[in-house]
Design an enzyme around this catalytic site. Structure first.
Site, PDB file in Angstrom:
ATOM      1  N   HIS A 149      -1.357  -8.697  11.865  1.00 48.22           N
ATOM      2  CA  HIS A 149      -1.890  -8.130  13.108  1.00 48.22           C
ATOM      3  C   HIS A 149      -2.803  -9.117  13.841  1.00 48.22           C
ATOM      4  O   HIS A 149      -3.802  -8.710  14.448  1.00 48.22           O
ATOM      5  CB  HIS A 149      -2.646  -6.829  12.811  1.00 48.22           C
ATOM      6  CG  HIS A 149      -1.828  -5.786  12.134  1.00 48.22           C
ATOM      7  ND1 HIS A 149      -0.695  -5.246  12.702  1.00 48.22           N
ATOM      8  CD2 HIS A 149      -1.941  -5.206  10.901  1.00 48.22           C
ATOM      9  CE1 HIS A 149      -0.164  -4.359  11.862  1.00 48.22           C
ATOM     10  NE2 HIS A 149      -0.888  -4.331  10.771  1.00 48.22           N
ATOM     11  N   ASN A 154      -1.390   6.749   6.702  1.00 44.37           N
ATOM     12  CA  ASN A 154      -0.542   5.763   7.374  1.00 44.37           C
ATOM     13  C   ASN A 154       0.898   5.844   6.888  1.00 44.37           C
ATOM     14  O   ASN A 154       1.811   5.342   7.528  1.00 44.37           O
ATOM     15  CB  ASN A 154      -1.097   4.348   7.126  1.00 44.37           C
ATOM     16  CG  ASN A 154      -0.447   3.299   7.988  1.00 44.37           C
ATOM     17  OD1 ASN A 154      -0.417   3.401   9.213  1.00 44.37           O
ATOM     18  ND2 ASN A 154       0.092   2.267   7.357  1.00 44.37           N
ATOM     19  N   LYS A 190       0.807  -1.216   0.000  1.00 44.72           N
ATOM     20  CA  LYS A 190       0.000   0.000   0.000  1.00 44.72           C
ATOM     21  C   LYS A 190       0.843   1.270   0.000  1.00 44.72           C
ATOM     22  O   LYS A 190       0.465   2.261  -0.631  1.00 44.72           O
ATOM     23  CB  LYS A 190      -1.006   0.011   1.152  1.00 44.72           C
ATOM     24  CG  LYS A 190      -0.457  -0.184   2.540  1.00 44.72           C
ATOM     25  CD  LYS A 190      -1.607  -0.297   3.560  1.00 44.72           C
ATOM     26  CE  LYS A 190      -1.078  -0.561   4.954  1.00 44.72           C
ATOM     27  NZ  LYS A 190      -0.506  -1.923   5.085  1.00 44.72           N
TER      28      LYS A 190
END
Length: 463
Positions: free
Chosen positions: A195, A150, A127
């Site tokens: 995660h 981010n 990303k």
């Protein structure tokens, strides 16, 4: 910036507001609210949080509540602006939700006040690269574009009246609280387990990623990854990309008499061999960026020039150097299994086991089984380090020869000793870095320093 911010003043009238978290996001929220003369207080579970001195200097009259969260601290607030690093399943946060306290993130604020089109990009891997590629395309086309989220600057710090476009990278954490993307163009690149120390299962993580499609005007997804496909009716219009031959209204790869091209429909747009960032994974990043750039109306020549000139981001499959015909790659940003799998497949040569894989760190509850097939096909030996090296060795040790290292320096020394001409030393940890480092950037710099430090190159590696 101030004129666009006034459009959201009504969100804060007669509200008692807490900013939770004093990291980069919390600081950006504090500056955002302060610019509108909105009062707030700051809460952080750490006794000595980051940015403490900076916040105390910029907002000397703001009350700070530091230390372990408790219900007493939060009882006065009816609006909580939560930093993405704070899990929603904390008991105090769950209690606030049950009491009807409004909990939002910085993304909600940003979407409510930004007055230019927004491209929002998420995915387990790639990303940052795709976000940067699209930003380069927009800049070359003459647009006043802001790139962040981010990646780089927090999104609220990017707000300005004169923007033509925002290109925003979003993590699953930032998406957890969002309900409506306010007409943004949304792209989900891929999904692989990450995660798992924050989410109960992969389904929960995927659901967080898919929140990017809620209220989006256009969805862009990876047709080779069914986990990225938006649910029926989620968006009015969608486009897909992949590294195969595209059908009508799809982005993919076509073969012509002139070569192999990234294409829309059957229209060749960018020759694959001209892409500046190497590896199959970067071809996929390029086709995703081309899809986004095309959908937002950037002309093909600007798309092509950006993809040709972009060589990759630091610590993301970055070429460090070549020593004695051995290529050293820094993929410290490979913090999950999916990223490392993409790197192995991207640099792997069919029929050759010429990769030396350096991996390790904090496993974050991941399963390394996904690496078995690619490792067996492309990797000649593994050099594992860090807190959870045992977990990686237990899964991959039956497939390849394994070395253990007590540091990145020693891992690189082993690689130099065992590598042969034509090999690739791939530093792609598949783990988080926080067992030994402040982040993947520091870890990548340590690897680079080790590559350039003393230690002779060997001549062979046992299979």
């Amino acid at each position: 910036m101030n004129t666009i911010l006034k459009t959201s003043d009504c969100m804060f009238i007669n509200r008692s507001i807490a900013i939770v978290g004093m990291g980069a996001t919390g600081l950006s929220v504090a500056r955002f609210l302060s610019s509108m003369s909105v009062s707030f207080k700051i809460v952080d579970s750490r006794e000595t949080p980051p940015n403490f001195d900076l916040i105390s200097e910029e907002f000397p009259k703001t009350n700070l509540f530091l230390g372990e969260f408790n219900s007493e601290t939060f009882k006065e607030f009816d609006l909580v602006i939560l930093s993405p690093g704070v899990p929603l399943n904390q008991p105090v946060i769950c209690d606030l939700k049950s009491q009807g306290v409004e909990i939002i993130g910085d993304l909600e604020l940003f979407l409510n006040v930004a007055n230019a089109p927004i491209v929002a990009i998420t995915g387990s891997n790639g990303k940052s690269t795709v976000t940067t590629m699209v930003g380069e395309m927009a800049q070359r086309s003459g647009l006043n574009v802001a790139v962040g989220g981010n990646l780089g600057s927090p999104m609220l710090d990017l707000l300005s009246d004169d923007r033509d476009l925002y290109v925003i990278e979003l993590s699953s954490f930032q998406l957890e609280l969002i309900e409506d993307m306010k007409g943004a163009i949304a792209c989900l690149l891929n999904v692989s387990a990450d995660h798992m120390d924050r989410y109960d299962n992969l389904k929960e993580y995927i659901a967080a990623k898919h929140r990017i499609f809620g209220g989006a005007s256009i969805a862009i997804f990876n047709r080779d990854d069914y986990q990225t496909i938006p649910s029926a009716g989620a968006v009015a219009k969608s486009f897909s990309f992949a590294l195969d031959t595209p059908d009508k209204d799809q982005f993919g790869i076509n073969f012509t008499d002139s070569g192999k091209f990234l294409s829309f429909d059957r229209n060749p747009l960018v020759e694959v061999s001209s892409i500046g960032a190497h590896g199959k994974h970067n071809q996929e990043n390029a086709i995703a960026a081309l899809a986004i750039g095309s959908v937002i109306g950037i002309r093909p020549e600007f798309i092509a020039s950006a993809l040709k000139s972009f060589k990759g981001l630091p610590h993301r499959c970055e070429t460090v150097t070549t020593l004695n015909d051995v290529l050293f790659i820094n993929d410290s940003k490979g913090t999950n299994v999916g990223a490392t799998l993409a790197a192995i497949e991207g640099f792997g040569s069919l029929g050759r086991k010429n990769l030396l894989l350096l991996a390790g760190g904090q496993a974050k509850g991941q399963n390394f089984d996904q690496l078995k097939q690619a490792v067996e096909k492309f990797v000649k030996c593994g050099i594992f380090f860090g807190q959870d090296a045992d977990q990686i060795e237990n899964i991959l040790g039956s497939k390849i020869k394994v070395y253990r290292a007590d540091s990145i320096d020693s891992a690189v020394s082993i690689a130099k000793r065992e590598a042969a001409a034509g090999d690739i030393v791939l530093f792609s940890p598949a783990c988080a870095s926080f067992d030994s480092f402040s982040g993947f950037e520091e870890r990548g710099r340590v690897y680079q320093q080790a590559v350039f430090s003393g230690g002779s190159m060997g001549t062979s590696c046992a299979d």
